[in-house]
Each structure stands twice: as structure tokens, then as C-alpha cells.
Design a protein around this motif. Structure first.
Motif, PDB file in Angstrom:
ATOM      1  N   PHE A 395       0.835  -1.214  -0.022  1.00 22.56           N
ATOM      2  CA  PHE A 395       0.053  -0.053  -0.113  1.00 22.56           C
ATOM      3  C   PHE A 395       0.906   1.246  -0.026  1.00 22.56           C
ATOM      4  O   PHE A 395       0.492   2.356  -0.153  1.00 22.56           O
ATOM      5  N   HIS A 396       2.241   0.934  -0.087  1.00 21.55           N
ATOM      6  CA  HIS A 396       3.207   2.186  -0.007  1.00 21.55           C
ATOM      7  C   HIS A 396       2.800   3.224   1.055  1.00 21.55           C
ATOM      8  O   HIS A 396       2.807   4.364   0.554  1.00 21.55           O
ATOM      9  N   ALA A 397       2.602   2.714   2.279  1.00 23.63           N
ATOM     10  CA  ALA A 397       2.288   3.372   3.365  1.00 23.63           C
ATOM     11  C   ALA A 397       3.746   4.364   3.725  1.00 23.63           C
ATOM     12  O   ALA A 397       4.843   3.520   3.959  1.00 23.63           O
ATOM     13  N   ASN A 398       3.785   5.475   4.030  1.00 26.61           N
ATOM     14  CA  ASN A 398       4.517   6.061   4.317  1.00 26.61           C
ATOM     15  C   ASN A 398       4.796   6.266   5.935  1.00 26.61           C
ATOM     16  O   ASN A 398       4.042   5.718   6.671  1.00 26.61           O
ATOM     17  N   ASN A 399       5.945   6.930   6.454  1.00 29.35           N
ATOM     18  CA  ASN A 399       6.150   6.628   8.090  1.00 29.35           C
ATOM     19  C   ASN A 399       5.051   7.568   8.488  1.00 29.35           C
ATOM     20  O   ASN A 399       4.593   7.308   9.821  1.00 29.35           O
ATOM     21  N   SER A 400       4.538   8.476   8.147  1.00 32.14           N
ATOM     22  CA  SER A 400       3.265   9.468   8.712  1.00 32.14           C
ATOM     23  C   SER A 400       2.068   8.772   8.821  1.00 32.14           C
ATOM     24  O   SER A 400       1.558   8.578   9.759  1.00 32.14           O
ATOM     25  N   ALA A 401       1.745   7.853   7.808  1.00 32.65           N
ATOM     26  CA  ALA A 401       0.491   6.961   7.847  1.00 32.65           C
ATOM     27  C   ALA A 401       0.838   5.986   8.768  1.00 32.65           C
ATOM     28  O   ALA A 401      -0.214   5.504   9.461  1.00 32.65           O
ATOM     29  N   LEU A 402       1.972   5.222   8.856  1.00 35.84           N
ATOM     30  CA  LEU A 402       2.336   4.193   9.781  1.00 35.84           C
ATOM     31  C   LEU A 402       2.202   5.056  11.155  1.00 35.84           C
ATOM     32  O   LEU A 402       1.668   4.193  12.152  1.00 35.84           O
ATOM     33  N   ALA A 403       2.715   6.109  11.544  1.00 34.64           N
ATOM     34  CA  ALA A 403       2.495   6.524  12.749  1.00 34.64           C
ATOM     35  C   ALA A 403       1.131   6.740  13.375  1.00 34.64           C
ATOM     36  O   ALA A 403       0.708   6.684  14.017  1.00 34.64           O
ATOM     37  N   LEU A 404       0.366   7.410  12.354  1.00 34.71           N
ATOM     38  CA  LEU A 404      -1.203   7.448  12.589  1.00 34.71           C
ATOM     39  C   LEU A 404      -1.765   6.222  12.998  1.00 34.71           C
ATOM     40  O   LEU A 404      -2.581   6.014  13.770  1.00 34.71           O
TER      41      LEU A 404
END
Length: 434
Positions: A395-404
Motif C-alpha cells: 500500500f506504499h504507506a509512508n512513515n506518517s501513515a504508519l505513525a497515525l
């Protein structure tokens, strides 16, 4: 006779809380815990720099190997300590791990030429075994040496020795790694364990002169019981099941931050010595924060508001920290987030969670808690790090998405912790198992 002496001694306890004949054992136990945690925290940055050398993509394999090893060795560990007196078992174990560390030195001297993935996985798993057999066994051994009354008076002072050791270990690593290199740190850790072994032998000698005969049954009862019995108890009890879910959700925060920390080392610190120094700095800041929280915050929260408030408050702080990390989007901010979340987890949340186990009977406490602290914890590591890899790859999640996403896990943990108030174990606070 021993029980009568104990009662007499209790009535003559000085303001320091230490009877004259106990000072030598107290100092030995204090130094022992200091040396054990210093040795462990000298090794932690060594492990972290290895993981960073190969990158976070290797973490799923490392965590899976650790989980499988834990499933195999935890019952073996329980069988060994039930079969052999800890005053014999513990010194032999320490000698074994000292020999292991010395054997690892040539591998780290050749770190650049060996397969980095293989060395990382082996040492990652070895550290989990080291934690189980060396660090975790400390309190079991100390419980054999001191009586219940002595434990109430002395254990907080002994624990402070471990806190100082957790700060001294990273400091030693930061000071010495630029001078002696990474491989020599293993020799330093072995030397610290050698000092701990000397303290063990001295404490064994002291305990022979001051036997705690009335506590022999208690010591056997602590270790007794089957590993898988603990699993059945967790699934049969809503209270214990919620504690297990809290552990898994805590992994949702801790493992994500660890993953980001590994990426920081891989990206910004290509040199092994620089990575080791960086991770030692993170450990040092974290452990200082843990010490401050334990001294200033934890006791007040637990005595005035109770453990549930301590857990809920910590999880809310975690969520706010992760949201801040997501908004900043700066990779190095993950180091600050790790210090805040891990400091809160070990400084406030873990003591609060551990205190909840006083609400269940002794047999359940040791069997169920042992299962949650080993199998559930390690399984959570595997599931979370695999989910992170999946979110990134598919899903190409970046670090900000993972943190949320991780912040959402922290808020779920806060809600589940608050719901613990509805369980019988906490609803009837004056019960027999308090």
C-alpha cells in the motif's frame, strides 16, 4: 526459630530500613543488578547497529526466529529452574553466556566480511535468550536469598541499582566505542557479567549463613507450573485476556518505533561505530527518562489514582507523540518519539500493568503473566513488523501513515485499559487477591 528471629528483627528496623546484618547482602545485590543491566545495555546498541546495517526489511525474519526460539526455550527454562536450585543454576548460566560473548568477538571483528543478515539474526535471537536467562532470572535468584519482610524493605533499593546500571551501560558504550571499537564491547559486557557472577557467589555464601527456611515453599511455588497452562488461563479470563491484548497493542507502538529507528541507523549512519554511538545515546536518554518518571511520577500515580489511570495516561501520551511524529514527517524525529514512548512504557505503564497481577492468585499470576510476557509479546513483534512490511510493500504507506495507525493502536489500548475497571478483579478492590 528463623521466623521468630525475623519478627524480632522487624520490630528493630532502623530508619534506613536496613538491619545491620543485611548491609553486605544489600550492597552485593545492588551491585549485582547494576552490573547485569549495565552489561545488557552495553550490548543493546551493538544489536541495534547490526539490525540497522541490514535495514528494517530483515526485522520480520529476526522477530520470527526470536518468537520460535522463545516458544522452545521458555518451557525449557521453566523446567531447568524447577529441577535445579537457582543458587547452582544461575552461576552456571552466567558462565555459559560469558563464554558466548567471548566466542562472538571474532565474528564482530570480521563483521564487514561475514554475511550481515546471518550475523544479525543470530545475535538478535541470542540477545532474547540472554534476556530470558540472565536479566529476567535476577529477581528469581534474589527471591531465594531474601525473606518476604526483607523484600518489602530492600527491593526498591536493589531496583535502583538496576536503574543506575541501565544508565551506565549506554554511557560506557558512548565513551568507549570510538576508542575500542564494537567487538571489544562484547568483552566489556563479559567482564561486567564476571563481576555479577562474583556477586552471585558472595550472595550464595551470605544466604548459607542467613537461611530463609520459612520461604522455601514460596520459592518453589513461584517457579512451578506449566507454560501452556498459562495460555489456557489467559483465554479463559476476560481480565487476563485484556492484559494480553494490551501487550499486543503496545507492540503496535513499540515495534513500529523500533522499525523507524532501524531505518534511521541504516540511512543516516553508514558506519558501525557511529550507529552504535547513536543507539547508545537513545538508550541513555530513554533510561534517564525512565528513572525520572519512576522517582517523580509513577509512585504518585499508582498510589493516588491507581494502575488503570497510569496505563490510560501513558497510552494517550503515546498517541499524541505519534500524531506529532506524523505531522513533522522528519525521520530523525522518530528517535525523540522512541525516547518518549519507551520511557513512558517502562517508567509508568509497565509498573502499573505489573501491579494488576496482584489481583489474581499466585498460581495464575506466574503462569499467565509468564505466557503474556514471552509468547504474546514475541508473537506481537512478529505480527506488527510483518504488518508494517505489508503496508509499505503493498500500500506504499509512508512513515506518517504508519505513525497515525500506531496512534490508533495506542488509543485502542487506552480504551481497553479503562474498561478493565469493569472486570471483577478491579471492581472488588478489597478482595482476597489484592
Amino acid at each position: 526459630m528463623a521466623e521468630q528471629h525475623d519478627k524480632t528483627a522487624v520490630g528493630q528496623v532502623p530508619p534506613t530500613g536496613v538491619i545491620r546484618g543485611e548491609w553486605s547482602a544489600l550492597v552485593l545485590a545492588f551491585i549485582y543488578f547494576f552490573l547485569v543491566l549495565a552489561a545488557y545495555y552495553v550490548l543493546r546498541p551493538v544489536r541495534e547497529q547490526l539490525a540497522a546495517a541490514v535495514g528494517s526489511q530483515a526485522l520480520p525474519a529476526s522477530y520470527l526466529a526470536t518468537f520460535l526460539t522463545t516458544l522452545v526455550l521458555t518451557p525449557v527454562y521453566g523446567w531447568l529452574v524447577a529441577r535445579f536450585p537457582r543458587k547452582i543454576f544461575v552461576p552456571v548460566v552466567y558462565l555459559f553466556f560469558i563464554a558466548n560473548l567471548i566466542a562472538f568477538i571474532p565474528a564482530f571483528e570480521s563483521q564487514g566480511t561475514l554475511n550481515p543478515h546471518m550475523l544479525n539474526t543470530v545475535f538478535f535471537v541470542w540477545m532474547s535468550v540472554f534476556n530470558l536467562f540472565v536479566v529476567a532470572v535476577f529477581w528469581s535468584f534474589i527471591a531465594d536469598v531474601f525473606s518476604v519482610d526483607q523484600a518489602h524493605r530492600l527491593f526498591s533499593m536493589i531496583a535502583f541499582g538496576g536503574t543506575l546500571g541501565a544508565i551506565a551501560g549506554p554511557l560506557l558504550t558512548k565513551w568507549l566505542v570510538p576508542v575500542i571499537g564494537i567487538a571489544a564491547l562484547l568483552g566489556l559486557s563479559a567482564a561486567l557479567l564476571g563481576g555479577a557472577l562474583a556477586c552471585i557467589l558472595a550472595l550464595v555464601a551470605w544466604s548459607r549463613r542467613h537461611p530463609v527456611a520459612q520461604d522455601a515453599a514460596r520459592n518453589e511455588e513461584v517457579i512451578g507450573g506449566g507454560f501452556w497452562t498459562g495460555a489456557k488461563q489467559v483465554f479463559a479470563s476476560p481480565f487476563l485476556f485484556r492484559l494480553a491484548v494490551l501487550m499486543m497493542l503496545g507492540d503496535g507502538v513499540g515495534t513500529l518505533i523500533y522499525n523507524l529507528q532501524t531505518d534511521i541507523g541504516h540511512k543516516f549512519f553508514p558506519d558501525g561505530v557511529a550507529r552504535t554511538d547513536f543507539y547508545a545515546s537513545v538508550d541513555l536518554a530513554t533510561n534517564v527518562l525512565v528513572a525520572v518518571l519512576q522517582i517523580v511520577v509513577t509512585r504518585i500515580v499508582l498510589t493516588r489514582f491507581g494502575p488503570v489511570v497510569g496505563i490510560v495516561g501513558t497510552e494517550i501520551v503515546k498517541a499524541l507523540t505519534l500524531v506529532t511524529l506524523a505531522l513533522l514527517g522528519y525521520p530523525l524525529a522518530a528517535a525523540g518519539a522512541l525516547i518518549v514512548t519507551r520511557g513512558g512504557a517502562y517508567g509508568v505503564e509497565k509498573p502499573a500493568t505489573d501491579s494488576l497481577y496482584t489481583r489474581v492468585d499466585r498460581e495464575t499470576r506466574y503462569k499467565a503473566k509468564g505466557f503474556i510476557d514471552t509468547a504474546v509479546w514475541r508473537l506481537g513483534d512478529v505480527l506488527v513488523v510483518s504488518a508494517i512490511q505489508l503496508l509499505r510493500d503493498w500500500f506504499h504507506a509512508n512513515n506518517s501513515a504508519l505513525a497515525l495507525i500506531s496512534a490508533s493502536a495506542a488509543l485502542c489500548a487506552a480504551w481497553i485499559a479503562w474498561r478493565l475497571k469493569t472486570t471483577p478483579e478491579l471492581a472488588h478492590r478489597s478482595g482476597a487477591h489484592r
